[in-house]
Enzyme design. Structure first.
Site, short mmCIF file in Angstrom:
data_model
loop_
_atom_site.label_atom_id
_atom_site.label_comp_id
_atom_site.label_asym_id
_atom_site.label_seq_id
_atom_site.Cartn_x
_atom_site.Cartn_y
_atom_site.Cartn_z
N GLU A 392 -2.17 -6.60 14.41
CA GLU A 392 -2.98 -7.64 13.76
C GLU A 392 -3.07 -8.87 14.67
O GLU A 392 -4.03 -9.63 14.62
CB GLU A 392 -2.38 -8.01 12.40
CG GLU A 392 -3.42 -8.60 11.46
CD GLU A 392 -2.95 -8.68 10.02
OE1 GLU A 392 -3.60 -8.08 9.14
OE2 GLU A 392 -1.93 -9.35 9.77
N HIS A 421 11.14 16.50 16.77
CA HIS A 421 10.78 17.77 16.13
C HIS A 421 9.39 17.69 15.52
O HIS A 421 9.03 18.49 14.66
CB HIS A 421 11.82 18.12 15.07
CG HIS A 421 13.19 18.24 15.67
ND1 HIS A 421 13.70 19.43 16.14
CD2 HIS A 421 14.12 17.29 15.96
CE1 HIS A 421 14.90 19.22 16.65
NE2 HIS A 421 15.18 17.93 16.55
N LYS A 526 -12.18 -6.70 3.22
CA LYS A 526 -11.99 -7.31 1.89
C LYS A 526 -13.35 -7.60 1.25
O LYS A 526 -13.58 -7.37 0.07
CB LYS A 526 -11.21 -8.62 2.01
CG LYS A 526 -9.74 -8.44 2.27
CD LYS A 526 -9.06 -9.80 2.19
CE LYS A 526 -7.67 -9.77 2.77
NZ LYS A 526 -7.11 -11.09 2.97
O1 LIG Z 1 0.45 -13.09 1.98
P1 LIG Z 1 -0.93 -12.83 1.59
O2 LIG Z 1 -1.80 -14.05 1.64
O3 LIG Z 1 -1.01 -12.13 0.27
O4 LIG Z 1 -1.54 -11.85 2.66
C1 LIG Z 1 -1.08 -10.57 2.84
C2 LIG Z 1 -1.72 -9.95 4.06
O5 LIG Z 1 -3.09 -9.86 3.80
C3 LIG Z 1 -4.03 -9.94 4.76
O6 LIG Z 1 -5.13 -9.24 4.58
C4 LIG Z 1 -3.67 -10.27 6.17
O7 LIG Z 1 -4.40 -9.51 7.08
C5 LIG Z 1 -2.22 -10.16 6.45
O8 LIG Z 1 -1.94 -10.87 7.62
C6 LIG Z 1 -1.41 -10.71 5.32
O9 LIG Z 1 -0.05 -10.63 5.64
#
Ligand SMILES: O=P(O)(O)OC[C@H]1O[C@H](O)[C@H](O)[C@@H](O)[C@@H]1O
Length: 613
Positions: A392, A421, A526
């Protein structure tokens, strides 16, 4: 290595504990030369030279540079390049990466630039320009290095609160209201990505066999997975501390996990707020929910700590402390490693050595994958944790100057010898698109427990033999590797390894000129997921209208797509229908899902309210 025959005829010989054993090893007289001033100096020193000629402007010799095979020269290279951190009991061996003197010389100015960038980052520069944020995970273990006293106090106060809270929970000063046990016995951690991978890795690596609180994780929006975790808790839900972790406080998977757990609490007649803890940024949606609902506690996540580098913040420390893990030792390990990795002499800086090897092995463009193989079951999740930290951070489309670079470094691996294995066959003989990082742990078992399962050989000797056998066999076929060695898996060594890789990623990002601290690519997925759910709602509205007609009007996929004004989304509409049909959603699909054009759909009931909504 000992022959396999007779391996199952245990000998009960107990090994005599040798008290001086570890001392002898850590004091092994590795010759440290006077520190050279730069890599360029080193290349002029007496280190052996590796005769690969560089092609025009490439930093690495063009085609394949054959790795050193002469045992004597290889030993010299091993000794010359061996890095040791005495206090941490950590060694780094880069001798099986074939970098040349010429490469080192050419890299030196880039390395110095990277060190400068790391120095500025630690002083509080806006090292994440897209999000206009400082990058301060190094301050978490050395608060005195924070750029101002406000941040320093925030870090120290939070750490004290974590310790006090964990102590109060473990000693049952804080109790769940209706637990038959009269104390908290379980933790249910709800979070995803950086808000889960570190705590999962650390729990697996360091939790004692009988921790004061056992931990389990919900790290997805898979209903069956969530049900499984809740079912496994059973009546112990009444004694469960639920820690909801989300930096942003608005990640859908985490929100869904929370809503599912709250429903389970309601159904069990329990008051969630008396058992819920939030770790999130101040004033996030999660923070406000926890405040309004009066949850048991709230801990801050700082704006200047990224999810994937948050293991030493409340995200990693609170769950660890509740499991009886010595979190101050984790912080000491990380701080010691930070100190070592501030050196501007590559040879003396293990993170610089790592990033320099990554650059060599993957041509600075991710042309080879990094296979991480810890030979220790408790480190199983290290590669998974590193996958996010590395991929990432480094997997970026553009560099800091806006050039399209499509950078990255692929990480995978589970553990040795188990993986021998599974896929090591391909690594040894198949496509040559990787380099390996072996993680070696010297101590097999706590003192006094070892025994020889055949004359002169313990179970741990086999693990040792498997690691070094694989390392040699791969190298014999020109497959490069790095070996990180620690004495034991302890809070200190785990803290050090986390810090080592955090810094290696930071340095490597500077070498390839990318922003390691944002994740713009994640947003696309997302956003697209949100669009799928919005389309599903439109499909339901269209179907409801047709199903409220007299007689009911079954619709083809084309008709649904037209009425949704989304003809280009017909495939997604098909997938939505297929998914809803499989999940008792009052939806009737006629025809065969195998021939989508034959499908006609209507709802089993008309929702009149929605019609006029
Ligand atoms: O901690 P949060 O804001 O819930 O994010 C949780 C995760 O979601 C994302 O999509 C990011 O790509 C991550 O870097 C992050 O750790």
């Amino acid at each position: 290595m000992a022959s396999i025959s007779g391996a199952f005829s245990p000998s009960s010989t107990l090994l005599r504990p040798r008290r001086h054993q570890s001392v002898v090893f850590s004091a092994f007289p590795f010759r440290r030369l006077r520190p050279p001033q730069s890599i360029a100096d080193l290349s002029r020193s007496s280190s052996p030279s590796y005769p690969c000629s560089s092609t025009n402007n490439s930093l690495k010799p063009g085609s394949v540079c054959p790795v050193e095979k002469d045992p004597k020269k290889l030993w010299d290279r091993y000794v010359d390049w061996l890095y040791q951190h005495k206090e941490l009991g950590l060694f780094l061996d880069v001798s099986r990466i074939g970098f040349t003197d010429e490469f080192l010389e050419k890299m030196e100015p880039k390395m110095q630039k990277a060190f400068q960038a790391m120095k500025e980052l630690e002083k509080g520069a806006i090292a994440n320009p897209d999000e206009k944020r400082m990058v301060g995970h190094y301050w978490l273990r050395s608060p005195h290095l924070s750029p101002n006293t406000y941040l320093k106090d925030q870090i120290e106060k939070t750490l004290d609160r974590i310790c006090e809270f964990a102590e109060a929970i473990i000693s049952a000063k804080i109790k769940p209201p209706s637990s038959p046990a009269g104390r908290f016995t379980q933790i249910l951690s709800v979070g995803i990505g950086g808000s889960s991978l570190g705590p999962q890795f650390v729990a697996e690596a360091l939790a004692p066999d009988n921790p004061p609180l056992k931990i389990r994780f919900i790290d997805n929006t898979d209903p069956a997975g969530i049900d499984h975790q809740i079912a496994q808790l059973g009546p112990e839900l009444a004694s469960t501390l639920v820690i909801v972790i989300s930096k942003s406080g608005g990640t859908p998977e985490t929100r869904n996990g929370l809503l599912e757990v709250q429903k389970a609490f309601r159904e069990a007649g329990l008051n969630f707020s008396k058992q819920g803890v939030a770790i999130t940024q101040e004033n996030s949606l999660l923070d406000n929910t926890a405040r309004i609902e009066g949850w048991l506690a709230r801990f801050p996540m700082f704006d200047w700590v990224g999810g994937r580098t948050s293991e030493m913040s409340a995200v990693g420390l609170l769950p660890a402390a509740l499991q009886g893990i010595d979190i101050r030792e984790m912080l000491v390990g990380a701080a010691l490693m930070d100190e070592a990795t501030r050196s501007t002499v590559v040879r003396e800086n293990p993170a610089a050595l790592l990033s320099m090897c990554w650059y060599w092995a993957s041509d600075g463009v991710g042309s080879k994958d990094m296979v991480v193989l810890p030979y220790k079951d408790s480190l199983l999740l290290f590669s998974r944790y590193l996958q996010q930290l590395v991929m990432e951070s480094l997997g970026k489309e553009f560099d800091l100057d806006g050039n399209r670079v499509n950078q990255g470094l692929t990480v995978y691996g589970n553990k040795g010898s188990t993986d021998q294995h599974a896929y090591i066959q391909q690594l040894r003989e198949g496509v040559h698109n990787f380099f390996v990082t072996f993680i070696e742990v010297l101590r097999d078992r706590p003192p006094g427990h070892d025994w020889e399962l055949e004359p002169g050989v313990t179970c741990g000797d086999y693990l040792f033999g498997m690691l070094h056998g694989t390392r040699s066999a791969l190298y014999a076929n020109d497959r490069e590797s790095i070996t990180v060695t620690v004495q034991e898996v302890t809070p200190r060594s785990v803290g050090a390894m986390v810090a080592l890789y955090e810094r290696a990623v930071g340095i490597y990002a500077a070498l390839i000129n990318i922003n390691a601290y944002h994740q713009p690519g994640v947003e696309a997925g997302k956003k697209a997921a949100g669009e799928v759910l919005a389309l599903q709602k439109r499909v339901l509205t269209v179907l409801n209208e047709a199903s409220c007609k007299e007689p009911v009007e079954p619709l083809t996929l084309d008709e649904i797509a037209d009425r949704c004004h989304a003809p280009e989304e017909i495939e997604m509409i098909y997938k939505i229908i297929q998914h809803m049909a499989a999940n008792d959603r009052a939806l009737i699909a006629e025809g065969s899902c195998g021939s989508p054009r034959s499908v006609k759909v209507f709802l089993g009931e008309c929702n009149v309210d929605e019609m006029y909504a």
